[in-house]
Design a protein around this motif. Structure first.
Motif, PDB file in Angstrom:
ATOM      1  N   LYS A   5      -0.056  -3.931   0.762  1.00 46.46           N
ATOM      2  CA  LYS A   5       0.088  -3.263  -0.526  1.00 46.46           C
ATOM      3  C   LYS A   5       1.562  -2.962  -0.766  1.00 46.46           C
ATOM      4  O   LYS A   5       2.238  -2.391   0.104  1.00 46.46           O
ATOM      5  CB  LYS A   5      -0.727  -1.964  -0.525  1.00 46.46           C
ATOM      6  CG  LYS A   5      -0.811  -1.289  -1.866  1.00 46.46           C
ATOM      7  CD  LYS A   5      -1.716  -0.066  -1.793  1.00 46.46           C
ATOM      8  CE  LYS A   5      -1.805   0.631  -3.139  1.00 46.46           C
ATOM      9  NZ  LYS A   5      -2.676   1.829  -3.075  1.00 46.46           N
ATOM     10  N   PRO A   6       2.111  -3.352  -1.928  1.00 41.81           N
ATOM     11  CA  PRO A   6       3.539  -3.100  -2.167  1.00 41.81           C
ATOM     12  C   PRO A   6       3.843  -1.608  -2.203  1.00 41.81           C
ATOM     13  O   PRO A   6       3.041  -0.801  -2.685  1.00 41.81           O
ATOM     14  CB  PRO A   6       3.794  -3.757  -3.529  1.00 41.81           C
ATOM     15  CG  PRO A   6       2.447  -3.848  -4.183  1.00 41.81           C
ATOM     16  CD  PRO A   6       1.468  -4.029  -3.064  1.00 41.81           C
ATOM     17  N   LYS A   7       4.991  -1.255  -1.688  1.00 41.42           N
ATOM     18  CA  LYS A   7       5.387   0.153  -1.682  1.00 41.42           C
ATOM     19  C   LYS A   7       5.763   0.601  -3.096  1.00 41.42           C
ATOM     20  O   LYS A   7       6.297  -0.178  -3.888  1.00 41.42           O
ATOM     21  CB  LYS A   7       6.556   0.370  -0.735  1.00 41.42           C
ATOM     22  CG  LYS A   7       6.207   0.169   0.735  1.00 41.42           C
ATOM     23  CD  LYS A   7       7.405   0.481   1.630  1.00 41.42           C
ATOM     24  CE  LYS A   7       7.055   0.291   3.097  1.00 41.42           C
ATOM     25  NZ  LYS A   7       8.205   0.618   3.979  1.00 41.42           N
ATOM     26  N   ILE A   8       5.523   1.852  -3.367  1.00 41.83           N
ATOM     27  CA  ILE A   8       5.845   2.451  -4.664  1.00 41.83           C
ATOM     28  C   ILE A   8       7.254   3.010  -4.624  1.00 41.83           C
ATOM     29  O   ILE A   8       7.647   3.663  -3.640  1.00 41.83           O
ATOM     30  CB  ILE A   8       4.844   3.574  -4.998  1.00 41.83           C
ATOM     31  CG1 ILE A   8       3.418   3.014  -5.100  1.00 41.83           C
ATOM     32  CG2 ILE A   8       5.228   4.310  -6.280  1.00 41.83           C
ATOM     33  CD1 ILE A   8       2.353   4.091  -5.126  1.00 41.83           C
ATOM     34  N   LEU A  13       8.395   8.109 -10.019  1.00 41.21           N
ATOM     35  CA  LEU A  13       7.260   9.005 -10.274  1.00 41.21           C
ATOM     36  C   LEU A  13       7.732  10.337 -10.838  1.00 41.21           C
ATOM     37  O   LEU A  13       8.778  10.854 -10.453  1.00 41.21           O
ATOM     38  CB  LEU A  13       6.498   9.269  -8.968  1.00 41.21           C
ATOM     39  CG  LEU A  13       5.920   8.061  -8.230  1.00 41.21           C
ATOM     40  CD1 LEU A  13       5.282   8.515  -6.924  1.00 41.21           C
ATOM     41  CD2 LEU A  13       4.916   7.304  -9.089  1.00 41.21           C
ATOM     42  N   THR A  14       6.929  10.896 -11.735  1.00 40.83           N
ATOM     43  CA  THR A  14       7.150  12.285 -12.147  1.00 40.83           C
ATOM     44  C   THR A  14       6.651  13.193 -11.028  1.00 40.83           C
ATOM     45  O   THR A  14       5.951  12.748 -10.099  1.00 40.83           O
ATOM     46  CB  THR A  14       6.389  12.602 -13.436  1.00 40.83           C
ATOM     47  OG1 THR A  14       4.964  12.494 -13.165  1.00 40.83           O
ATOM     48  CG2 THR A  14       6.758  11.642 -14.568  1.00 40.83           C
ATOM     49  N   GLN A  19       2.611  14.538  -6.938  1.00 42.99           N
ATOM     50  CA  GLN A  19       1.604  15.479  -6.413  1.00 42.99           C
ATOM     51  C   GLN A  19       0.264  14.789  -6.216  1.00 42.99           C
ATOM     52  O   GLN A  19      -0.415  14.999  -5.203  1.00 42.99           O
ATOM     53  CB  GLN A  19       1.462  16.664  -7.368  1.00 42.99           C
ATOM     54  CG  GLN A  19       2.599  17.660  -7.277  1.00 42.99           C
ATOM     55  CD  GLN A  19       2.504  18.755  -8.315  1.00 42.99           C
ATOM     56  OE1 GLN A  19       1.883  18.588  -9.373  1.00 42.99           O
ATOM     57  NE2 GLN A  19       3.130  19.901  -8.041  1.00 42.99           N
ATOM     58  N   SER A  20      -0.113  13.949  -7.171  1.00 45.29           N
ATOM     59  CA  SER A  20      -1.396  13.235  -7.059  1.00 45.29           C
ATOM     60  C   SER A  20      -1.407  12.338  -5.823  1.00 45.29           C
ATOM     61  O   SER A  20      -2.412  12.281  -5.095  1.00 45.29           O
ATOM     62  CB  SER A  20      -1.645  12.393  -8.313  1.00 45.29           C
ATOM     63  OG  SER A  20      -1.781  13.215  -9.447  1.00 45.29           O
ATOM     64  N   HIS A  21      -0.307  11.639  -5.579  1.00 42.52           N
ATOM     65  CA  HIS A  21      -0.238  10.776  -4.397  1.00 42.52           C
ATOM     66  C   HIS A  21      -0.285  11.596  -3.109  1.00 42.52           C
ATOM     67  O   HIS A  21      -0.964  11.209  -2.148  1.00 42.52           O
ATOM     68  CB  HIS A  21       1.061   9.954  -4.431  1.00 42.52           C
ATOM     69  CG  HIS A  21       1.029   8.796  -5.372  1.00 42.52           C
ATOM     70  ND1 HIS A  21       0.389   7.605  -5.069  1.00 42.52           N
ATOM     71  CD2 HIS A  21       1.556   8.631  -6.609  1.00 42.52           C
ATOM     72  CE1 HIS A  21       0.529   6.763  -6.078  1.00 42.52           C
ATOM     73  NE2 HIS A  21       1.235   7.357  -7.029  1.00 42.52           N
ATOM     74  N   ILE A  22       0.419  12.710  -3.090  1.00 39.59           N
ATOM     75  CA  ILE A  22       0.481  13.529  -1.880  1.00 39.59           C
ATOM     76  C   ILE A  22      -0.896  14.120  -1.560  1.00 39.59           C
ATOM     77  O   ILE A  22      -1.324  14.139  -0.395  1.00 39.59           O
ATOM     78  CB  ILE A  22       1.537  14.646  -2.045  1.00 39.59           C
ATOM     79  CG1 ILE A  22       2.939  14.033  -2.150  1.00 39.59           C
ATOM     80  CG2 ILE A  22       1.473  15.633  -0.897  1.00 39.59           C
ATOM     81  CD1 ILE A  22       3.343  13.160  -0.976  1.00 39.59           C
ATOM     82  N   PHE A  65       5.952   4.541   0.300  1.00 43.23           N
ATOM     83  CA  PHE A  65       6.994   4.584  -0.725  1.00 43.23           C
ATOM     84  C   PHE A  65       8.286   3.924  -0.259  1.00 43.23           C
ATOM     85  O   PHE A  65       8.517   3.732   0.937  1.00 43.23           O
ATOM     86  CB  PHE A  65       7.306   6.040  -1.099  1.00 43.23           C
ATOM     87  CG  PHE A  65       6.138   6.806  -1.641  1.00 43.23           C
ATOM     88  CD1 PHE A  65       5.620   6.526  -2.902  1.00 43.23           C
ATOM     89  CD2 PHE A  65       5.542   7.823  -0.894  1.00 43.23           C
ATOM     90  CE1 PHE A  65       4.548   7.238  -3.398  1.00 43.23           C
ATOM     91  CE2 PHE A  65       4.465   8.538  -1.388  1.00 43.23           C
ATOM     92  CZ  PHE A  65       3.967   8.245  -2.648  1.00 43.23           C
ATOM     93  N   THR A  66       9.121   3.633  -1.226  1.00 36.40           N
ATOM     94  CA  THR A  66      10.479   3.158  -0.945  1.00 36.40           C
ATOM     95  C   THR A  66      11.461   3.916  -1.821  1.00 36.40           C
ATOM     96  O   THR A  66      11.080   4.462  -2.866  1.00 36.40           O
ATOM     97  CB  THR A  66      10.598   1.638  -1.192  1.00 36.40           C
ATOM     98  OG1 THR A  66      11.881   1.181  -0.764  1.00 36.40           O
ATOM     99  CG2 THR A  66      10.435   1.305  -2.667  1.00 36.40           C
ATOM    100  N   ILE A  67      12.706   3.973  -1.388  1.00 39.07           N
ATOM    101  CA  ILE A  67      13.785   4.537  -2.201  1.00 39.07           C
ATOM    102  C   ILE A  67      14.834   3.428  -2.356  1.00 39.07           C
ATOM    103  O   ILE A  67      15.562   3.114  -1.415  1.00 39.07           O
ATOM    104  CB  ILE A  67      14.421   5.784  -1.548  1.00 39.07           C
ATOM    105  CG1 ILE A  67      13.373   6.868  -1.338  1.00 39.07           C
ATOM    106  CG2 ILE A  67      15.565   6.308  -2.423  1.00 39.07           C
ATOM    107  CD1 ILE A  67      13.895   8.101  -0.603  1.00 39.07           C
TER     108      ILE A  67
END
Length: 354
Positions: A5-8, A13-14, A19-22, A65-67
């Motif tokens: 699955k590709p990283k977000i 994100l807002t 918060q929803s992901h966490i 996630f990625t930065i």
């Protein structure tokens, strides 16, 4: 075998989305605000440095996630203390930004696009193709990196930001406004909006949109001629955005925001530096409260334009001042480096493809 699955991109994100992901990860919602603080207040680009998070949560973040942070590719320092940098993006594209020190301020000049589509005849970036818009976090990163240069070299923080680098900010409207929001927000860099100036080549409908959105930052119009035929010649965007259309849009913008406008005017030798040009500019200034920045030109190899002689620039500015128009002369900076917008990025892009 299942594809990974590709990283977000977490900075896309807002806070609410984060918060929803966490929560979906089984963590408490308040962790999202901690992460958001690391990203936007502390400008952290490494999950392992988020020290108030458990190692297990940091590992989960790295998996999901990625930065996609921006990094300094090359730095040039001028004898006048100007620092110009090329920046590498995560996809290999190169942009540029400039630190402009002055006795009373430290200014970051940042880019909003990779390349530009407007083809202004005097601008190095205008000879590049527009490859893509910059994301809000990529604009934010430029401010952070240039701010670090200001501290490292001169021991001073940034005081001002100008969106006057590569690209047309109003053709990347949502990302530019999002970047300003993150730069000015209390849970971001917390800089004052009045310290930020967005410069446009002149897109009338988007100037009106700035008015509708009641923006708090400053607006500058790269004018360079107050005569349609002359402006058409040096700035093709004027063919679809005439001076009349721009004047109407600017009056609408001022009525909505009460923010005076700055007109930027590069004085090209033998092109727009005559008495008639000064009279036309003075007449255009009557539309709304404004000031004029007369700018010395940094010549580029791709164009035949030359900077007007210093005494001619002074006479031009004096003519405007005598008519009650606030006028500043911005002397050229970084003459001994690739100072003109786009020059360094063009060189670095060429080098990376050979």
């Amino acid at each position: 075998m299942c594809a990974l699955k590709p990283k977000i991109d977490i900075r896309g994100l807002t806070l609410e989305q984060l918060q929803s992901h966490i929560v979906a990860m089984g963590e408490q919602a308040f962790r999202a605000r901690q992460i958001y603080s690391w990203i936007w207040q502390k400008s952290c680009v490494d999950f392992d440095e988020m020290s108030n998070l458990s190692k297990s949560l940091r590992d989960l973040l790295k998996q999901a996630f990625t930065i996609n942070s921006v990094r300094v590719n090359k730095e040039q320092r001028s004898a006048d203390r100007t620092i110009k940098s090329s920046f590498s993006l995560h996809d290999g594209n190169i942009i540029e930004g400039v630190l402009i020190p002055a006795p009373d301020r430290m200014t970051a000049c940042v880019s909003s696009q990779v390349g530009c589509s407007l083809s202004c005849k005097f601008c190095a970036t205008g000879y590049m193709d527009r490859k893509r818009n910059l994301r809000a976090d990529e604009i934010y990163d430029q401010v952070v990196l240039i701010g670090k240069q200001a501290q490292a070299h001169y021991g001073q923080p940034l005081t001002n930001i100008v969106y006057m680098g590569m690209g047309e900010p109003l053709l990347n409207y949502s990302n530019v406004l999002r970047s300003v929001e993150r730069i000015t927000a209390p849970d971001g860099l917390n800089m004052a909006a009045k310290r930020i100036t967005v410069s446009t080549a002149g897109i009338a409908k988007m100037i009106k949109k700035l008015g509708d959105d009641e923006v708090r930052f400053n607006l500058a119009l790269s004018l360079h001629a107050a005569n349609d035929s002359k402006r058409n010649e040096i700035m093709p965007i004027n063919e679809q955005n005439s001076l009349r259309a721009l004047a109407e849009a600017l009056k609408y913008y001022y009525a909505k925001t009460k923010n005076p406008v700055t007109y930027e005017y590069i004085v090209f030798n033998g092109v727009n530096d005559g008495l008639k040009d000064a009279k036309e500019l003075a007449a255009f200034c009557k539309h709304l409260p404004c000031k004029v920045n007369i700018i010395e030109y940094n010549p580029i190899a791709f164009a035949d334009f030359e900077n007007a002689p210093e005494d001619k620039i002074d006479r031009f500015a004096d003519f405007l001042r005598q008519r009650g128009i606030t006028t500043n002369i911005r002397r050229s900076r970084g003459k001994d480096i690739d100072a003109a917008c786009g020059q360094l990025a063009i060189k670095e892009t060429a080098a990376s493809t050979t």
